[in-house]
Design a protein around this motif. Structure first.
Motif, mmCIF file in Angstrom:
data_model
loop_
_atom_site.group_PDB
_atom_site.id
_atom_site.type_symbol
_atom_site.label_atom_id
_atom_site.label_comp_id
_atom_site.label_asym_id
_atom_site.label_seq_id
_atom_site.Cartn_x
_atom_site.Cartn_y
_atom_site.Cartn_z
ATOM 1 N N THR A 274 0.789 -1.154 -0.050
ATOM 2 C CA THR A 274 0.078 -0.028 -0.106
ATOM 3 C C THR A 274 0.934 1.508 -0.008
ATOM 4 O OG1 THR A 274 -1.772 -1.007 1.066
ATOM 5 C CG2 THR A 274 -1.675 1.270 1.416
ATOM 6 N N VAL A 275 1.803 1.143 0.826
ATOM 7 C CA VAL A 275 2.863 2.346 0.840
ATOM 8 C C VAL A 275 3.362 2.513 -0.490
ATOM 9 C CG1 VAL A 275 5.148 3.194 1.790
ATOM 10 C CG2 VAL A 275 3.276 2.277 3.127
ATOM 11 N N SER A 276 3.809 1.632 -1.261
ATOM 12 C CA SER A 276 4.216 1.831 -2.448
ATOM 13 C C SER A 276 3.485 2.261 -3.459
ATOM 14 C CB SER A 276 4.859 0.439 -3.001
ATOM 15 O OG SER A 276 5.244 0.358 -4.319
ATOM 16 N N LYS A 277 2.163 1.764 -3.509
ATOM 17 C CA LYS A 277 1.261 2.490 -4.500
ATOM 18 C C LYS A 277 0.901 3.760 -4.181
ATOM 19 C CE LYS A 277 -0.868 -1.896 -5.507
ATOM 20 N NZ LYS A 277 0.079 -2.971 -5.104
ATOM 21 N N PHE A 278 0.928 4.372 -2.760
ATOM 22 C CA PHE A 278 0.465 5.641 -2.562
ATOM 23 C C PHE A 278 1.878 6.310 -3.099
ATOM 24 C CE2 PHE A 278 -2.498 4.815 1.203
ATOM 25 C CZ PHE A 278 -3.513 5.501 0.389
ATOM 26 N N GLY A 279 3.147 5.872 -2.984
ATOM 27 C CA GLY A 279 4.250 6.317 -3.453
ATOM 28 C C GLY A 279 4.242 6.761 -4.949
ATOM 29 N N GLU A 280 3.804 5.760 -5.625
ATOM 30 C CA GLU A 280 3.547 6.038 -7.063
ATOM 31 C C GLU A 280 2.511 7.089 -7.326
ATOM 32 O OE1 GLU A 280 5.019 4.783 -9.747
ATOM 33 O OE2 GLU A 280 6.316 3.602 -8.517
ATOM 34 N N THR A 281 1.616 7.165 -6.635
ATOM 35 C CA THR A 281 0.336 8.358 -6.988
ATOM 36 C C THR A 281 1.191 9.741 -6.664
ATOM 37 O OG1 THR A 281 -1.272 6.654 -6.337
ATOM 38 C CG2 THR A 281 -1.800 9.055 -5.900
ATOM 39 N N ILE A 282 1.624 10.051 -5.431
ATOM 40 C CA ILE A 282 2.249 11.009 -5.416
ATOM 41 C C ILE A 282 3.416 11.564 -6.536
ATOM 42 C CG2 ILE A 282 3.970 12.548 -3.812
ATOM 43 C CD1 ILE A 282 2.919 10.638 -1.191
ATOM 44 N N SER A 283 4.187 10.324 -6.863
ATOM 45 C CA SER A 283 5.076 10.577 -7.918
ATOM 46 C C SER A 283 4.310 11.073 -9.369
ATOM 47 C CB SER A 283 5.989 9.539 -8.249
ATOM 48 O OG SER A 283 6.738 9.229 -6.947
ATOM 49 N N THR B 121 17.276 0.298 -6.821
ATOM 50 C CA THR B 121 16.235 1.035 -7.741
ATOM 51 C C THR B 121 16.029 2.392 -7.215
ATOM 52 O OG1 THR B 121 15.627 -1.120 -8.729
ATOM 53 C CG2 THR B 121 14.289 0.998 -9.090
ATOM 54 N N GLY B 122 15.529 2.230 -6.070
ATOM 55 C CA GLY B 122 15.234 3.684 -5.400
ATOM 56 C C GLY B 122 16.254 4.727 -5.418
ATOM 57 N N VAL B 123 17.358 4.098 -4.811
ATOM 58 C CA VAL B 123 18.754 5.026 -4.927
ATOM 59 C C VAL B 123 19.100 5.682 -6.253
ATOM 60 C CG1 VAL B 123 21.151 4.926 -4.499
ATOM 61 C CG2 VAL B 123 19.802 3.873 -2.930
ATOM 62 N N LYS B 124 18.913 4.568 -7.123
ATOM 63 C CA LYS B 124 19.126 5.360 -8.557
ATOM 64 C C LYS B 124 18.231 6.422 -9.125
ATOM 65 C CE LYS B 124 21.274 1.150 -10.576
ATOM 66 N NZ LYS B 124 21.022 -0.052 -11.973
ATOM 67 N N ASN B 125 16.934 6.254 -8.647
ATOM 68 C CA ASN B 125 15.859 7.103 -8.817
ATOM 69 C C ASN B 125 15.881 8.399 -8.114
ATOM 70 O OD1 ASN B 125 14.433 5.781 -10.921
ATOM 71 N ND2 ASN B 125 13.357 4.409 -9.250
ATOM 72 N N VAL C 280 10.284 10.240 -2.981
ATOM 73 C CA VAL C 280 9.071 9.453 -2.959
ATOM 74 C C VAL C 280 9.734 7.937 -3.562
ATOM 75 C CG1 VAL C 280 6.847 9.074 -3.701
ATOM 76 C CG2 VAL C 280 7.763 11.130 -2.842
ATOM 77 N N ASP C 281 10.180 7.923 -4.625
ATOM 78 C CA ASP C 281 10.594 6.865 -5.377
ATOM 79 C C ASP C 281 11.487 5.913 -4.601
ATOM 80 O OD1 ASP C 281 9.050 7.359 -7.834
ATOM 81 O OD2 ASP C 281 10.766 8.292 -8.816
ATOM 82 N N LEU C 282 12.496 6.535 -3.722
ATOM 83 C CA LEU C 282 13.306 5.748 -3.033
ATOM 84 C C LEU C 282 12.417 4.906 -2.182
ATOM 85 C CD1 LEU C 282 16.063 4.692 -1.780
ATOM 86 C CD2 LEU C 282 16.031 7.035 -0.570
ATOM 87 N N PHE C 283 11.497 5.566 -1.190
ATOM 88 C CA PHE C 283 10.580 4.784 -0.343
ATOM 89 C C PHE C 283 9.695 3.775 -1.013
ATOM 90 C CE2 PHE C 283 11.643 8.714 2.321
ATOM 91 C CZ PHE C 283 12.091 7.743 3.480
ATOM 92 N N SER C 284 9.239 4.274 -2.177
ATOM 93 C CA SER C 284 8.114 3.493 -2.885
ATOM 94 C C SER C 284 8.826 2.167 -3.613
ATOM 95 C CB SER C 284 7.568 4.276 -4.214
ATOM 96 O OG SER C 284 6.671 3.622 -4.843
ATOM 97 N N ASP C 285 9.941 2.315 -3.955
ATOM 98 C CA ASP C 285 10.617 1.225 -4.539
ATOM 99 C C ASP C 285 11.130 0.302 -3.458
ATOM 100 O OD1 ASP C 285 10.284 1.937 -7.110
ATOM 101 O OD2 ASP C 285 12.138 3.017 -7.259
ATOM 102 N N THR C 286 11.527 0.866 -2.414
ATOM 103 C CA THR C 286 12.120 -0.086 -1.372
ATOM 104 C C THR C 286 10.830 -0.774 -0.594
ATOM 105 O OG1 THR C 286 13.870 1.468 -0.742
ATOM 106 C CG2 THR C 286 13.219 0.047 1.054
ATOM 107 N N SER C 287 9.618 0.116 -0.563
ATOM 108 C CA SER C 287 8.543 -0.753 -0.141
ATOM 109 C C SER C 287 8.223 -1.664 -0.841
ATOM 110 C CB SER C 287 7.539 0.323 0.048
ATOM 111 O OG SER C 287 7.802 1.288 1.119
ATOM 112 N N GLN C 288 8.265 -1.743 -2.346
ATOM 113 C CA GLN C 288 7.807 -2.586 -3.132
ATOM 114 C C GLN C 288 8.649 -3.899 -3.019
ATOM 115 O OE1 GLN C 288 5.294 -2.320 -5.712
ATOM 116 N NE2 GLN C 288 5.458 -4.558 -5.494
ATOM 117 N N GLY C 289 9.961 -3.516 -2.897
ATOM 118 C CA GLY C 289 10.977 -4.803 -2.776
ATOM 119 C C GLY C 289 10.549 -5.605 -1.478
ATOM 120 N N ILE C 290 9.999 -4.866 -0.385
ATOM 121 C CA ILE C 290 9.932 -5.540 0.838
ATOM 122 C C ILE C 290 8.678 -6.468 0.805
ATOM 123 C CG2 ILE C 290 9.232 -5.148 3.234
ATOM 124 C CD1 ILE C 290 11.154 -2.614 3.328
ATOM 125 N N ALA C 291 7.653 -5.638 0.204
ATOM 126 C CA ALA C 291 6.420 -6.214 -0.050
ATOM 127 C C ALA C 291 6.447 -7.688 -0.905
ATOM 128 C CB ALA C 291 5.407 -5.386 -0.748
#
Length: 339
Positions: free
Chosen positions: A84-93, A126-130, A178-189
């Motif tokens: 859910t955190v990852s999807k919210f991050g994508e929305t904000i981005s 991926t998040g660090v690259k973004n 936001v991408d850093l948090f979103s991609d990391t959250s996606q990886g954890i999920a």
């Protein structure tokens, strides 16, 4: 007949009313709450079900049920929360991209995010690259945006360019965070859910300028992939630019030709991608394309290639000459139509 149509309308309306919560609840824009509730429910059910099922068999099975139920609870809760955190991050981005109105940056970001991270490590990388890309484009945009505006709109565009540059300097690094948090959250999920992204077995098929499907050509597919990797897809996404051929001069250098441009590329030692050393428009090679020094040097305007492989240089010369003839023919056709 009217009653039949009326009954169909009532049925459709009733179905929409009773199913609308499923549609809205599955929207990624609001974090996919249906998926969140489904994962939470699944983890909670297994937490109670597995021990209860084991208890009916033996104390040992009860212990196993406690372990598997607890593992499912942690896994599903983690997947639900970070998904859910990852999807919210994508929305904000996405909102940030709309505010920026920078299609080039948007395309480059989309290309970087095509491959979903399958675990925590990939998500963090991926998040660090973004984050780095967002910060870089934001800082350099303060200079490049005004210059681009002056070139395209003249002196009147300088204030607009400065405004875009300052806006990008603020928003692009934030999108990167936001991408850093979103991609990391996606990886954890994905780690928690055991998701494994399907891996491509071969490169995308090269379709050519007309988009006709032919037998798969691995060499052409590799050339198309090289073109797509240059400058984060800048040239690949350029309208009307199509890959034609490429030749490896040695392990580190490559000549790649499109229908409009010639690229001289160098492979980076510590990476698996190519960097552009120089680019020449084919139409600018009129009367400037020739072989010298007994066929060991290919001259392309103010650039040249040297090789002991005279046969390879001859093939490249012939191929480029055909592209040049085609460009000149198109140019003459356009001139006649304008007259």
């Amino acid at each position: 007949q009217e009653n039949f149509i009326l009954r169909i309308q009532k049925h459709v309306i009733r179905s929409i009313i009773f199913q609308i919560h499923k549609v809205l609840g599955s929207l990624d824009v609001i974090g996919n709450p249906s998926g969140f509730v489904r994962n939470i429910g699944s983890g909670t059910y297994k937490f109670f079900h597995d021990p209860a099922k084991g208890l009916t068999v033996s104390p040992q099975e009860f212990g196993k049920g406690v372990v598997t139920g607890s593992a499912s609870l942690i896994k599903d809760y983690t997947s639900a929360l970070f998904g859910t955190v990852s999807k919210f991050g994508e929305t904000i981005s996405g909102v940030g991209n709309i505010v920026l109105k920078d299609p080039q940056y948007h395309r480059e970001r989309d290309r970087r995010k095509q491959q979903r991270p399958t675990d925590v490590r990939e998500g963090l990388v991926t998040g660090v690259k973004n984050l780095g890309a967002g910060t870089y484009h934001g800082v350099t945009g303060v200079i490049t945006e005004p210059i681009h505006a002056i070139r395209t709109e003249g002196k009147r565009g300088i204030f607009k360019g400065v405004g875009r540059g300052l806006t990008g300097a603020l928003i692009k690094p934030l999108i990167g965070v936001v991408d850093l948090f979103s991609d990391t959250s996606q990886g954890i999920a994905n780690t928690a859910s055991g998701y494994r992204a399907p891996r491509r077995k071969r490169l995308p098929r090269f379709l050519g300028e007309r988009g006709i499907v032919t037998n798969y050509d691995r060499h052409a597919a590799q050339g198309q992939e090289i073109l797509a990797s240059l400058k984060d897809g800048k040239f690949f996404n350029e309208k009307g630019l199509v890959y034609c051929f490429h030749y490896l001069l040695n392990e580190r250098f490559c000549l790649l030709a499109t229908n409009k441009k010639i690229f001289f590329l160098k492979r980076r030692r510590l990476a698996h991608h190519w960097s552009v050393q120089w680019v020449i428009d084919i139409i600018d090679l009129e009367n400037l394309l020739k072989l010298e020094h007994d066929g060991k040097q290919l001259v392309l305007g103010n650039r040249s290639l040297s090789s002991s492989n005279k046969q390879l240089l001859q093939v490249i010369f012939t191929q480029i000459q055909k592209l040049l003839d085609s460009q000149q023919s198109c140019k003459r056709t356009v001139s006649k139509q304008e007259k």
